[in-house]
Motif scaffolding. Sequence first.
Motif, mmCIF file in Angstrom:
data_model
loop_
_atom_site.group_PDB
_atom_site.id
_atom_site.type_symbol
_atom_site.label_atom_id
_atom_site.label_comp_id
_atom_site.label_asym_id
_atom_site.label_seq_id
_atom_site.Cartn_x
_atom_site.Cartn_y
_atom_site.Cartn_z
ATOM 1 N N MET A 1 44.517 32.531 30.493
ATOM 2 C CA MET A 1 44.404 33.705 31.392
ATOM 3 C C MET A 1 45.536 33.656 32.424
ATOM 4 S SD MET A 1 42.042 36.131 31.242
ATOM 5 C CE MET A 1 40.644 35.460 30.374
ATOM 6 N N ASN A 2 46.125 34.823 32.683
ATOM 7 C CA ASN A 2 47.303 34.845 33.547
ATOM 8 C C ASN A 2 47.113 35.920 34.631
ATOM 9 O OD1 ASN A 2 49.805 35.495 34.624
ATOM 10 N ND2 ASN A 2 50.906 35.096 32.715
ATOM 11 N N ILE A 3 47.139 35.498 35.873
ATOM 12 C CA ILE A 3 46.861 36.440 36.968
ATOM 13 C C ILE A 3 47.932 37.535 37.061
ATOM 14 C CG2 ILE A 3 47.846 34.867 38.729
ATOM 15 C CD1 ILE A 3 44.971 37.334 39.310
ATOM 16 N N VAL A 4 49.188 37.172 36.735
ATOM 17 C CA VAL A 4 50.248 38.200 36.822
ATOM 18 C C VAL A 4 49.974 39.310 35.793
ATOM 19 C CG1 VAL A 4 52.734 38.634 36.714
ATOM 20 C CG2 VAL A 4 51.888 36.480 37.659
ATOM 21 N N GLU A 5 49.508 38.916 34.644
ATOM 22 C CA GLU A 5 49.199 39.917 33.615
ATOM 23 C C GLU A 5 48.018 40.797 34.070
ATOM 24 O OE1 GLU A 5 48.508 38.140 29.778
ATOM 25 O OE2 GLU A 5 47.391 39.947 29.173
ATOM 26 N N ILE A 6 47.043 40.183 34.730
ATOM 27 C CA ILE A 6 45.891 40.958 35.231
ATOM 28 C C ILE A 6 46.373 41.984 36.266
ATOM 29 C CG2 ILE A 6 43.710 40.764 36.542
ATOM 30 C CD1 ILE A 6 43.279 38.027 35.212
ATOM 31 N N SER A 17 39.364 43.291 31.252
ATOM 32 C CA SER A 17 38.234 42.817 30.439
ATOM 33 C C SER A 17 37.258 42.041 31.330
ATOM 34 C CB SER A 17 38.736 41.907 29.315
ATOM 35 O OG SER A 17 39.226 40.703 29.894
ATOM 36 N N THR A 18 36.062 41.842 30.796
ATOM 37 C CA THR A 18 35.048 41.053 31.521
ATOM 38 C C THR A 18 35.613 39.662 31.821
ATOM 39 O OG1 THR A 18 33.342 42.247 30.333
ATOM 40 C CG2 THR A 18 32.674 40.163 31.346
ATOM 41 N N GLN A 20 38.739 38.711 32.139
ATOM 42 C CA GLN A 20 39.784 38.756 33.184
ATOM 43 C C GLN A 20 39.148 38.849 34.578
ATOM 44 O OE1 GLN A 20 41.977 42.140 31.563
ATOM 45 N NE2 GLN A 20 43.812 40.834 31.371
ATOM 46 N N ILE A 21 38.093 39.667 34.689
ATOM 47 C CA ILE A 21 37.440 39.829 36.005
ATOM 48 C C ILE A 21 36.749 38.522 36.410
ATOM 49 C CG2 ILE A 21 35.570 41.055 37.215
ATOM 50 C CD1 ILE A 21 36.480 43.584 35.648
ATOM 51 N N GLU A 22 36.027 37.928 35.465
ATOM 52 C CA GLU A 22 35.356 36.646 35.786
ATOM 53 C C GLU A 22 36.388 35.605 36.207
ATOM 54 O OE1 GLU A 22 33.173 35.723 32.258
ATOM 55 O OE2 GLU A 22 31.428 36.901 32.901
ATOM 56 N N TYR A 23 37.521 35.615 35.518
ATOM 57 C CA TYR A 23 38.565 34.617 35.791
ATOM 58 C C TYR A 23 39.096 34.761 37.225
ATOM 59 C CZ TYR A 23 43.231 32.560 35.840
ATOM 60 O OH TYR A 23 44.343 31.861 36.203
ATOM 61 N N PHE A 24 39.501 35.994 37.607
ATOM 62 C CA PHE A 24 40.144 36.071 38.930
ATOM 63 C C PHE A 24 39.141 35.845 40.067
ATOM 64 C CE2 PHE A 24 39.449 40.814 39.158
ATOM 65 C CZ PHE A 24 39.061 40.922 40.479
ATOM 66 N N VAL A 25 37.888 36.271 39.861
ATOM 67 C CA VAL A 25 36.884 36.075 40.921
ATOM 68 C C VAL A 25 36.615 34.574 41.097
ATOM 69 C CG1 VAL A 25 34.459 36.453 41.550
ATOM 70 C CG2 VAL A 25 35.821 38.341 40.635
ATOM 71 N N LYS A 26 36.407 33.894 39.991
ATOM 72 C CA LYS A 26 36.062 32.475 40.049
ATOM 73 C C LYS A 26 37.231 31.642 40.594
ATOM 74 C CE LYS A 26 34.163 29.126 36.859
ATOM 75 N NZ LYS A 26 34.003 28.899 35.446
ATOM 76 N N GLU A 27 38.411 31.897 40.044
ATOM 77 C CA GLU A 27 39.553 31.071 40.458
ATOM 78 C C GLU A 27 39.950 31.357 41.907
ATOM 79 O OE1 GLU A 27 40.622 28.530 38.684
ATOM 80 O OE2 GLU A 27 39.101 29.087 37.203
ATOM 81 N N TYR A 28 39.783 32.588 42.341
ATOM 82 C CA TYR A 28 40.086 32.888 43.755
ATOM 83 C C TYR A 28 39.064 32.193 44.665
ATOM 84 C CZ TYR A 28 41.201 35.376 48.051
ATOM 85 O OH TYR A 28 41.565 35.661 49.347
ATOM 86 N N ALA A 29 37.785 32.246 44.261
ATOM 87 C CA ALA A 29 36.750 31.589 45.078
ATOM 88 C C ALA A 29 37.013 30.085 45.168
ATOM 89 C CB ALA A 29 35.370 31.854 44.485
ATOM 90 N N TYR A 30 37.514 29.493 44.099
ATOM 91 C CA TYR A 30 37.812 28.049 44.100
ATOM 92 C C TYR A 30 39.129 27.719 44.802
ATOM 93 C CZ TYR A 30 34.114 27.076 40.654
ATOM 94 O OH TYR A 30 32.906 26.938 40.012
ATOM 95 N N MET A 50 38.407 51.692 39.267
ATOM 96 C CA MET A 50 37.832 50.848 38.222
ATOM 97 C C MET A 50 36.806 51.668 37.447
ATOM 98 S SD MET A 50 36.944 47.124 39.863
ATOM 99 C CE MET A 50 37.834 45.730 39.157
ATOM 100 N N SER A 51 36.621 51.323 36.197
ATOM 101 C CA SER A 51 35.567 51.985 35.414
ATOM 102 C C SER A 51 34.214 51.408 35.861
ATOM 103 C CB SER A 51 35.771 51.715 33.928
ATOM 104 O OG SER A 51 35.546 50.335 33.680
ATOM 105 N N GLU A 52 33.126 52.084 35.444
ATOM 106 C CA GLU A 52 31.794 51.553 35.796
ATOM 107 C C GLU A 52 31.597 50.152 35.242
ATOM 108 O OE1 GLU A 52 29.049 54.503 34.462
ATOM 109 O OE2 GLU A 52 29.533 55.790 36.166
#
Length: 438
Positions: A1-6, A17-18, A20-30, A50-52
């Motif tokens: 997973m790559n934050i620049v691509e996100i 994607s789900t 990608q969202i899980e990745y940036f939230v988790k890694e930012y929190a850490y 954002m979509s629903e």
Amino acid sequence: MNIVEIIRNKRDCLELSTEQIEYFVKEYAYGNIPDYQIASLLMAIYLNGMSEREILDLTIAMAKSGEILDLSAIPGIKVDKHSTGGVGDKVTMIVMPLVASFGVPVVKMSGRGLGYTQGTADKLEAIPNFKINLELDELIRNVKKIGIALVTQSENIALADKKLYALRDVTGTVESIPLIASSVMSKKLASGADKILLEVTCGSGAFMENEIRARKLAETMVKIGNMAGKETIGVLTNMNQPLGRFCGNALETKEAIDTLKGKGESDVIEVCCVLGAYMLKMAGIGNNIVDNMKKIQSKIDSGEGLEKFRELVQRQWGDTRVIDETERLMTAKYKIPVLAEQSGYIEKIETKNIGQAIINLGGGRLKKEDVIDYAVGIEVEKKIGDKVNAGDVLLHIYANNEDVGKEQVEFLRNSYKISQEPVPKIKAILDIVENENA
Ligand code: URA
């Protein structure tokens, strides 16, 4: 997973994607992704939305980033209530004991005031000795015993939201509906209730000044809550003027007690009856909202709501004498009138300015750590549609520092617009937003 691509994907209006969202939230929190990259992503979300599905994924990822409270030890349907904040909004202190008096278990986690809106936690702390921070086991014990607990939100809830909110605050990305909706709903989902009632405020004293945006926010949150499996209903309330008569912590607590004694202002009673009626419906006590409103009113008339509030104060170590002798709540030294300079009809009130004046008087916070003066506040004498004569009192300022109190006079006078033509009164409830598939 790559934050620049996100970031690039969101910049180019592609759906994340789900994963990608899980990745940036988790890694930012850490702490594994720096603020500057998340700031860029937040701005892309702000601009491109954002979509629903994305909002739901973001909400769930943020909820999972902290503690998820387990209230399953409390029997019955637990309905939570949340307000997006307003000036003079003391509804939680009134409606929650009323609903609890029907035997519906009430667990309500409230915030402290920040900026021009006050928080229920501070208002309850205006009651001497009231303990607002309860551990989860104490909270559960209280609800099992007396059916209600009003507490501050656990520090460990939705940890990613705390970091993201602080970053939004300094990057001009607060006012994004997907970001506000996911922020609010992540905390609601993590708070353990079965169902959620949202009071979405709209107008000059609210986060959402414009009704179209307030409605969109309500619809988004209602959809997200329902998609997450928790029945959610939104009530759009009018914040183009303060709710009720008093604004400021101890003054609002007094007004809440008076309302439970049957001496409430009509707009406060209306909002409490409507919110309470929907909470009863969600808790399985009657589907007819008009009948439910009458049931709520009957608990004001019988005094059962007041007695439930008394039990709550006692159970949370507060001084219950304030209920029969509200003068025991802190009162300010000076009461300064603000007079109208011209005759006519009240057309508009810059309600945020009333909240700002309370901060100036020492009754609100600019930073989380600020210490507040519970006694100061504003008493509203004239509201939209009222006729005034030059020299009539528009407001009273309650101040502990006379000079600071006097400094608010012009500011508050200029917050009123007076028209020569008659102006209609405004409605307290604007609309109800329910899941369209319900
Ligand atoms: N309240 C929240 O909890 N989050 C927001 O983003 C705005 C208001």
